[in-house]
Design a protein around this motif. Structure first.
Motif, PDB file in Angstrom:
ATOM      1  N   UNK A 134       0.821  -1.217   0.000  1.00  0.00           N
ATOM      2  CA  UNK A 134       0.000   0.000   0.000  1.00  0.00           C
ATOM      3  C   UNK A 134       0.853   1.264   0.000  1.00  0.00           C
ATOM      4  N   UNK A 135       0.434   2.220  -0.784  1.00  0.00           N
ATOM      5  CA  UNK A 135       1.138   3.500  -0.861  1.00  0.00           C
ATOM      6  C   UNK A 135       0.860   4.143  -2.198  1.00  0.00           C
ATOM      7  N   UNK A 136       0.450   5.398  -2.164  1.00  0.00           N
ATOM      8  CA  UNK A 136       0.068   6.069  -3.401  1.00  0.00           C
ATOM      9  C   UNK A 136       1.244   6.182  -4.368  1.00  0.00           C
ATOM     10  N   UNK A 137       2.460   6.391  -3.837  1.00  0.00           N
ATOM     11  CA  UNK A 137       3.632   6.460  -4.712  1.00  0.00           C
ATOM     12  C   UNK A 137       3.948   5.086  -5.300  1.00  0.00           C
ATOM     13  N   UNK A 138       3.798   4.027  -4.499  1.00  0.00           N
ATOM     14  CA  UNK A 138       4.026   2.675  -5.003  1.00  0.00           C
ATOM     15  C   UNK A 138       3.122   2.381  -6.196  1.00  0.00           C
ATOM     16  N   UNK A 139       1.839   2.725  -6.060  1.00  0.00           N
ATOM     17  CA  UNK A 139       0.878   2.447  -7.132  1.00  0.00           C
ATOM     18  C   UNK A 139       1.236   3.215  -8.396  1.00  0.00           C
ATOM     19  N   UNK A 140       1.554   4.489  -8.244  1.00  0.00           N
ATOM     20  CA  UNK A 140       1.886   5.298  -9.420  1.00  0.00           C
ATOM     21  C   UNK A 140       3.169   4.780 -10.076  1.00  0.00           C
ATOM     22  N   UNK A 141       4.177   4.452  -9.284  1.00  0.00           N
ATOM     23  CA  UNK A 141       5.448   3.987  -9.841  1.00  0.00           C
ATOM     24  C   UNK A 141       5.290   2.674 -10.595  1.00  0.00           C
ATOM     25  N   UNK A 142       4.509   1.749 -10.033  1.00  0.00           N
ATOM     26  CA  UNK A 142       4.293   0.462 -10.700  1.00  0.00           C
ATOM     27  C   UNK A 142       3.606   0.665 -12.049  1.00  0.00           C
ATOM     28  N   UNK A 143       2.637   1.560 -12.076  1.00  0.00           N
ATOM     29  CA  UNK A 143       1.923   1.825 -13.330  1.00  0.00           C
ATOM     30  C   UNK A 143       2.814   2.536 -14.341  1.00  0.00           C
ATOM     31  N   UNK A 144       3.591   3.504 -13.878  1.00  0.00           N
ATOM     32  CA  UNK A 144       4.489   4.240 -14.787  1.00  0.00           C
ATOM     33  C   UNK A 144       5.520   3.301 -15.404  1.00  0.00           C
ATOM     34  N   UNK A 145       6.000   2.364 -14.622  1.00  0.00           N
ATOM     35  CA  UNK A 145       6.992   1.412 -15.131  1.00  0.00           C
ATOM     36  C   UNK A 145       6.428   0.598 -16.301  1.00  0.00           C
TER      37      UNK A 145
END
Length: 309
Positions: free
Chosen positions: A69-80
């Motif tokens: 959980x973590x908003x930055x984790x979610x965004x980073x995974x999607x950006x990758x």
């Protein structure tokens, strides 16, 4: 050319359905749209919902699971996973009009923008009538009346970013997984690096605000967190700027004292202006106590009945 459209989500099946339905209904787009839903719930609760859907013509739909959980984790995974030249961000509590993608891309092309931001219009389920105008303004995003370059930045929801401007595998700071502000830090760095930021005045989206958020108990802590932005940014760069931070802390102290006293008096008198003045006080306090972070995302959402959900 193609565009990746990222929707991070956390246990919001109804909101996600609305967001995706609006994306599937986009018109006037002559490029491929690769939709990426990144599910940030540990159990992957959105998988079945997303995998049962069929995207619109010229679109693909990908489900990703980021269990940490973590908003930055979610965004980073999607950006990758996003390999298109441009990335669009839509939140799972937002709905886009049918011409949203076309207008965001049009603004990017018209001004050769690195980052594009659009307006957000809040839709309240319910709220105290006395403070309703304050809540509508709080959850909305306003900007210039006309599209064009802007000197500052806004949040990630309803934004477009040139993919080449995002360096490394984690462009969003994971230290802000729980408190938010990972997008502010990214856009601040892009601004310092000379990125061309543009406002698309006609590319608005709606944001649905549940009853649990349209309360001072929720908005004032959020205002405190928003207020932390200038001081935190001054100390987050390289090199750090302690004198700039000290300026904002002093500014915040004066703001908190002046507006805090006035806001409490207005609230006691039943004035509809009280919410707006208390909001200013909370933002001032955030500038002063910038180092104390409040959890709104990530592990904070794993608690029973988290705030605003």
């Amino acid at each position: 050319m193609s565009v990746s459209l990222i929707i991070p989500t956390f246990r919001r099946p109804d909101g996600l359905k609305t967001a995706l339905s609006s994306v599937f209904a986009q018109t006037g787009v002559d490029v491929a749209v690769n939709i990426i839903v990144c599910d940030n719930s540990p159990e992957g609760s959105a998988r079945a919902q997303v995998e049962s859907l069929t995207p619109g013509a010229g679109q693909t739909l990908t489900y990703l699971h980021e269990p940490s959980p973590g908003v930055a984790n979610a965004r980073n995974t999607a950006v990758k996973a996003a390999n298109a030249p441009f990335i669009l961000f839509l939140d799972d509590d937002e709905e886009a009009p049918p011409d949203w993608v076309a207008k965001m891309l049009s603004a990017q092309q018209a001004f050769d923008a690195d980052v594009v931001f659009g307006p957000v219009t809040a839709r309240l389920q319910t709220a105290d009538p006395k403070f309703r105008p304050y809540f509508e303004a709080f959850f909305s995003r306003f900007g210039p009346a006309h599209s064009g370059p802007i000197p500052d930045y806004y949040g990630c929801g309803n934004s477009l970013i040139r993919r080449a401007r995002l360096s490394g595998e984690q462009p969003f700071d994971t230290n802000r997984n729980n408190c938010g502000g990972e997008d502010d830090k990214l856009f601040y760095a892009l601004k310092q690096d000379g990125a061309r930021m543009v406002w698309a005045a006609d590319a608005f989206v709606w944001e649905d605000v549940p009853e649990s958020r349209a309360t001072l108990r929720y908005t004032l802590p959020r205002a405190f967190a928003y207020g932390q932005g200038p001081s935190t940014s001054a100390m987050a760069g390289t090199p750090k700027k302690p004198l700039t931070c000290a300026y904002w802390m002093l500014n915040g102290l004066v703001q908190a004292v002046l507006f805090g006293g006035a806001g409490l008096a207005l609230y006691a008198a039943g004035s509809k202006a009280a919410a707006r003045i208390l909001d200013k006080a909370a933002r001032g306090l955030g500038k002063l106590i910038w180092f104390h972070k409040i959890g709104f995302y990530g592990t904070a959402l794993l608690r029973p009945n988290p705030a605003g959900r």
